[in-house]
Motif scaffolding. Sequence first.
Motif, PDB file in Angstrom:
ATOM      1  N   PRO A  34       0.833  -1.210   0.000  1.00 45.95           N
ATOM      2  CA  PRO A  34       0.000   0.000   0.000  1.00 45.95           C
ATOM      3  C   PRO A  34       0.869   1.262   0.000  1.00 45.95           C
ATOM      4  N   PRO A  35       0.256   2.429  -0.216  1.00 42.67           N
ATOM      5  CA  PRO A  35       1.015   3.690  -0.240  1.00 42.67           C
ATOM      6  C   PRO A  35       1.807   3.922   1.050  1.00 42.67           C
ATOM      7  N   VAL A  36       2.899   4.687   0.916  1.00 44.38           N
ATOM      8  CA  VAL A  36       3.761   5.017   2.050  1.00 44.38           C
ATOM      9  C   VAL A  36       3.877   6.533   2.197  1.00 44.38           C
ATOM     10  N   THR A  37       4.358   6.969   3.364  1.00 44.21           N
ATOM     11  CA  THR A  37       4.502   8.391   3.684  1.00 44.21           C
ATOM     12  C   THR A  37       5.471   9.094   2.753  1.00 44.21           C
ATOM     13  N   PHE A  38       5.089  10.299   2.370  1.00 41.19           N
ATOM     14  CA  PHE A  38       5.969  11.173   1.600  1.00 41.19           C
ATOM     15  C   PHE A  38       5.651  12.575   2.081  1.00 41.19           C
ATOM     16  N   ALA A  39       6.582  13.214   2.799  1.00 40.30           N
ATOM     17  CA  ALA A  39       6.298  14.495   3.450  1.00 40.30           C
ATOM     18  C   ALA A  39       7.378  15.521   3.143  1.00 40.30           C
ATOM     19  N   GLY A  40       7.087  16.411   2.222  1.00 40.36           N
ATOM     20  CA  GLY A  40       8.037  17.472   1.891  1.00 40.36           C
ATOM     21  C   GLY A  40       9.222  16.994   1.080  1.00 40.36           C
ATOM     22  N   GLY A  41       9.024  15.967   0.267  1.00 40.99           N
ATOM     23  CA  GLY A  41      10.103  15.454  -0.579  1.00 40.99           C
ATOM     24  C   GLY A  41      10.018  16.021  -1.983  1.00 40.99           C
ATOM     25  N   ARG A  42      10.891  15.555  -2.831  1.00 43.18           N
ATOM     26  CA  ARG A  42      10.987  16.085  -4.190  1.00 43.18           C
ATOM     27  C   ARG A  42      10.792  14.981  -5.234  1.00 43.18           C
ATOM     28  N   PRO A  43      10.282  15.372  -6.403  1.00 39.90           N
ATOM     29  CA  PRO A  43      10.202  14.408  -7.504  1.00 39.90           C
ATOM     30  C   PRO A  43      11.596  13.997  -7.968  1.00 39.90           C
ATOM     31  N   VAL A  44      11.687  12.823  -8.524  1.00 48.06           N
ATOM     32  CA  VAL A  44      12.951  12.314  -9.055  1.00 48.06           C
ATOM     33  C   VAL A  44      12.915  12.447 -10.574  1.00 48.06           C
ATOM     34  N   ILE A  45      13.972  13.015 -11.141  1.00 44.16           N
ATOM     35  CA  ILE A  45      14.053  13.216 -12.588  1.00 44.16           C
ATOM     36  C   ILE A  45      15.134  12.297 -13.147  1.00 44.16           C
ATOM     37  N   VAL A  46      14.740  11.411 -14.032  1.00 38.74           N
ATOM     38  CA  VAL A  46      15.673  10.462 -14.645  1.00 38.74           C
ATOM     39  C   VAL A  46      15.952  10.932 -16.069  1.00 38.74           C
ATOM     40  N   ASP A  81      12.272  11.302  -0.666  1.00 38.28           N
ATOM     41  CA  ASP A  81      11.929  11.831   0.652  1.00 38.28           C
ATOM     42  C   ASP A  81      12.540  10.951   1.740  1.00 38.28           C
ATOM     43  N   GLU A  82      12.960  11.579   2.829  1.00 39.30           N
ATOM     44  CA  GLU A  82      13.610  10.821   3.901  1.00 39.30           C
ATOM     45  C   GLU A  82      12.639  10.275   4.941  1.00 39.30           C
ATOM     46  N   TRP A  83      11.368  10.670   4.926  1.00 36.46           N
ATOM     47  CA  TRP A  83      10.429  10.203   5.938  1.00 36.46           C
ATOM     48  C   TRP A  83      10.288   8.685   5.955  1.00 36.46           C
ATOM     49  N   ILE A  84      10.560   8.049   4.859  1.00 30.37           N
ATOM     50  CA  ILE A  84      10.425   6.591   4.775  1.00 30.37           C
ATOM     51  C   ILE A  84      11.430   5.862   5.679  1.00 30.37           C
ATOM     52  N   GLU A  85      12.411   6.593   6.202  1.00 33.85           N
ATOM     53  CA  GLU A  85      13.398   5.961   7.085  1.00 33.85           C
ATOM     54  C   GLU A  85      13.153   6.232   8.564  1.00 33.85           C
ATOM     55  N   PHE A  86      12.163   7.054   8.928  1.00 40.33           N
ATOM     56  CA  PHE A  86      11.934   7.427  10.329  1.00 40.33           C
ATOM     57  C   PHE A  86      11.203   6.330  11.096  1.00 40.33           C
ATOM     58  N   ASP A  87      11.626   6.098  12.336  1.00 40.61           N
ATOM     59  CA  ASP A  87      10.980   5.108  13.204  1.00 40.61           C
ATOM     60  C   ASP A  87       9.484   5.361  13.356  1.00 40.61           C
ATOM     61  N   SER A  88       9.093   6.626  13.447  1.00 37.25           N
ATOM     62  CA  SER A  88       7.675   6.955  13.619  1.00 37.25           C
ATOM     63  C   SER A  88       6.833   6.406  12.470  1.00 37.25           C
ATOM     64  N   GLU A  89       7.388   6.379  11.283  1.00 36.04           N
ATOM     65  CA  GLU A  89       6.662   5.866  10.118  1.00 36.04           C
ATOM     66  C   GLU A  89       6.667   4.342  10.106  1.00 36.04           C
ATOM     67  N   TRP A  90       7.782   3.737  10.505  1.00 39.06           N
ATOM     68  CA  TRP A  90       7.867   2.281  10.550  1.00 39.06           C
ATOM     69  C   TRP A  90       6.816   1.715  11.502  1.00 39.06           C
ATOM     70  N   ALA A  91       6.611   2.421  12.631  1.00 47.82           N
ATOM     71  CA  ALA A  91       5.689   1.931  13.651  1.00 47.82           C
ATOM     72  C   ALA A  91       4.232   2.012  13.200  1.00 47.82           C
ATOM     73  N   THR A  92       3.914   2.948  12.326  1.00 51.83           N
ATOM     74  CA  THR A  92       2.520   3.146  11.943  1.00 51.83           C
ATOM     75  C   THR A  92       2.164   2.602  10.561  1.00 51.83           C
ATOM     76  N   ILE A  96       6.247  -0.005   5.217  1.00 53.90           N
ATOM     77  CA  ILE A  96       7.594   0.576   5.159  1.00 53.90           C
ATOM     78  C   ILE A  96       8.679  -0.441   5.522  1.00 53.90           C
ATOM     79  N   PRO A  97       8.558  -1.191   6.632  1.00 53.16           N
ATOM     80  CA  PRO A  97       9.594  -2.210   6.885  1.00 53.16           C
ATOM     81  C   PRO A  97       9.697  -3.240   5.758  1.00 53.16           C
ATOM     82  N   ARG A  98       8.559  -3.622   5.182  1.00 55.18           N
ATOM     83  CA  ARG A  98       8.588  -4.592   4.080  1.00 55.18           C
ATOM     84  C   ARG A  98       9.294  -3.992   2.861  1.00 55.18           C
ATOM     85  N   PHE A  99       9.021  -2.710   2.573  1.00 54.75           N
ATOM     86  CA  PHE A  99       9.698  -2.031   1.467  1.00 54.75           C
ATOM     87  C   PHE A  99      11.211  -2.057   1.677  1.00 54.75           C
ATOM     88  N   TRP A 100      11.672  -1.733   2.894  1.00 51.36           N
ATOM     89  CA  TRP A 100      13.115  -1.734   3.169  1.00 51.36           C
ATOM     90  C   TRP A 100      13.710  -3.131   3.058  1.00 51.36           C
TER      91      TRP A 100
END
Length: 120
Positions: A34-46, A81-92, A96-100
Motif C-alpha cells: 500500500p502507499p507510504v509516507t511522503f512528506a516534503g520530498g521532491r520528484p525524481v528526474i531520470v 523523501d527521507e520520511w520513509i526511514e523514520f521510526d515513527s513511520e515504521w511503527a505506523t 515501510i519495513p517490508r519495502f526496506w
Amino acid sequence: MFWSIAFGQLLLSGSATLLPHPTTLDTDGVSTLPPVTFAGGRPVIVPAALMADIVPIAMIGAEVVGVAGPLGDGYVLIFGDEWIEFDSEWATMPAIPRFWQNAVGWLAPDEPVLPACESP
C-alpha cells in the motif's frame, strides 16, 4: 559513462503510491504494497538515456518520487523523501519495513561476489 539523476524543485507531500517492482511487493510476492509516507520530498528526474532501465516505483499523482533499476554492474534505488526511514513511520505503516526488506535484498550483491566484498 557519465550519468545524473536529479531532484525537481517542487516539494510534495502525501501518500506515495507504490508501483509493481521487486522492491514494492507484499509478502505474497504478487501484490504491491500500500502507499507510504511522503512528506516534503521532491520528484525524481531520470535522464532520457536511462529511462529504459531506471523505472518509476513510486508516484504522487503524475510526479515520479521513487525510481529503481540496473546501473553499471549493480542497481540503484532513489526515493525523493527521507520520511520513509523514520521510526515513527515504521511503527505506523507496516508497508515501510517490508519495502526496506525488499529494497535491501534487491540491492544486495549476488552470492558469487560476496567474498570479494568482505573486509580483509
